[in-house]
Design a protein around this motif. Structure first.
Motif, PDB file in Angstrom:
ATOM      1  N   VAL A 170     -25.112  14.023 -25.622  1.00  0.00           N
ATOM      2  CA  VAL A 170     -25.024  13.049 -26.708  1.00  0.00           C
ATOM      3  C   VAL A 170     -25.241  11.680 -26.097  1.00  0.00           C
ATOM      4  O   VAL A 170     -24.557  11.306 -25.142  1.00  0.00           O
ATOM      5  N   HIS A 171     -26.199  10.942 -26.634  1.00  0.00           N
ATOM      6  CA  HIS A 171     -26.439   9.564 -26.202  1.00  0.00           C
ATOM      7  C   HIS A 171     -25.953   8.650 -27.316  1.00  0.00           C
ATOM      8  O   HIS A 171     -26.439   8.720 -28.444  1.00  0.00           O
ATOM      9  N   LEU A 172     -24.969   7.804 -27.010  1.00  0.00           N
ATOM     10  CA  LEU A 172     -24.444   6.872 -27.999  1.00  0.00           C
ATOM     11  C   LEU A 172     -25.304   5.620 -28.020  1.00  0.00           C
ATOM     12  O   LEU A 172     -25.455   4.948 -27.004  1.00  0.00           O
ATOM     13  N   THR A 173     -25.900   5.341 -29.172  1.00  0.00           N
ATOM     14  CA  THR A 173     -26.776   4.190 -29.343  1.00  0.00           C
ATOM     15  C   THR A 173     -26.714   3.744 -30.789  1.00  0.00           C
ATOM     16  O   THR A 173     -26.623   4.586 -31.696  1.00  0.00           O
ATOM     17  N   MET A 174     -26.810   2.459 -31.041  1.00  0.00           N
ATOM     18  CA  MET A 174     -26.761   2.016 -32.438  1.00  0.00           C
ATOM     19  C   MET A 174     -28.017   2.434 -33.201  1.00  0.00           C
ATOM     20  O   MET A 174     -28.058   2.373 -34.416  1.00  0.00           O
ATOM     21  N   TYR A 175     -29.024   2.926 -32.480  1.00  0.00           N
ATOM     22  CA  TYR A 175     -30.277   3.346 -33.120  1.00  0.00           C
ATOM     23  C   TYR A 175     -30.281   4.821 -33.509  1.00  0.00           C
ATOM     24  O   TYR A 175     -31.248   5.317 -34.056  1.00  0.00           O
ATOM     25  N   GLY A 176     -29.194   5.535 -33.218  1.00  0.00           N
ATOM     26  CA  GLY A 176     -29.164   6.974 -33.425  1.00  0.00           C
ATOM     27  C   GLY A 176     -28.801   7.388 -34.833  1.00  0.00           C
ATOM     28  O   GLY A 176     -28.561   6.574 -35.724  1.00  0.00           O
TER      29      GLY A 176
END
Length: 180
Positions: free
Chosen positions: A82-88
């Protein structure tokens, strides 16, 4: 958390002097909210020392590691990423799928620092936005872990602690862990 597949948090990137406090808080948040370990870039030794100190004083289990191969950790991970990004994708739209996957296999949660390369987005099983607005990566990690564990992490028992915090409506009280 104990008796479940591992949850590791990878802090992707660290700028000494600028990110010291944020990287440390990624580690402290990972520990406090249910992750089993945090992996820092090799130039974040001060953050490692602080998180290890807190783990020694307030309990574990929790491990802290340094690596010079952030991309290698991702490439060689045996489990879901899981990559936490505001773009996800919105966390509320994917949390059930992630929770279901984590029931069967380890989970690596990537928390960006400086600019994250596209390869991280590509390698992740989920790119997840806790909100699609600018915010702190520490806040994103905290919300994500709470949703992953459904709040169970808040009742976790801490092993080998020297100290424990006594919950109070006002004031601060820390006592030796063996005091009842």
């Amino acid at each position: 958390m104990q008796d479940e597949p591992e949850v590791a948090v990878l802090r992707y990137g660290h700028r000494p002097g600028r990110d010291d406090r944020m990287t440390t808080h990624v580690g402290l948040t990972a520990r406090a909210l249910g992750a089993d370990r945090v992996i820092f870039p090799d130039n974040a030794g001060q953050s490692l020392e602080t998180v290890e100190d807190i783990t020694g004083r307030f309990g574990g289990p929790f491990t802290v590691e340094l690596t010079d191969a952030l991309n290698g950790v991702i490439r060689n991970w045996e489990g879901k990423i899981v990559h936490l990004t505001m773009y996800g994708e919105r966390v509320q739209d994917v949390e059930a799928d992630i929770r279901e996957a984590h029931a069967e296999e380890p989970l690596l949660v990537v928390v960006g620092g400086e600019k994250v390369p596209f390869e991280v987005y590509d390698e992740a099983d989920w790119n997840v936005g806790v909100t699609n607005q600018p915010h702190s990566e520490v806040a994103g990690l905290a919300v994500f872990l709470d949703r992953l564990f459904d709040g169970r992490e808040l009742d976790r028992e801490w092993e080998d602690a020297e100290n424990r915090v006594v919950p109070m409506a006002t004031g601060k009280k820390v006592v030796p862990a063996d005091d009842e």
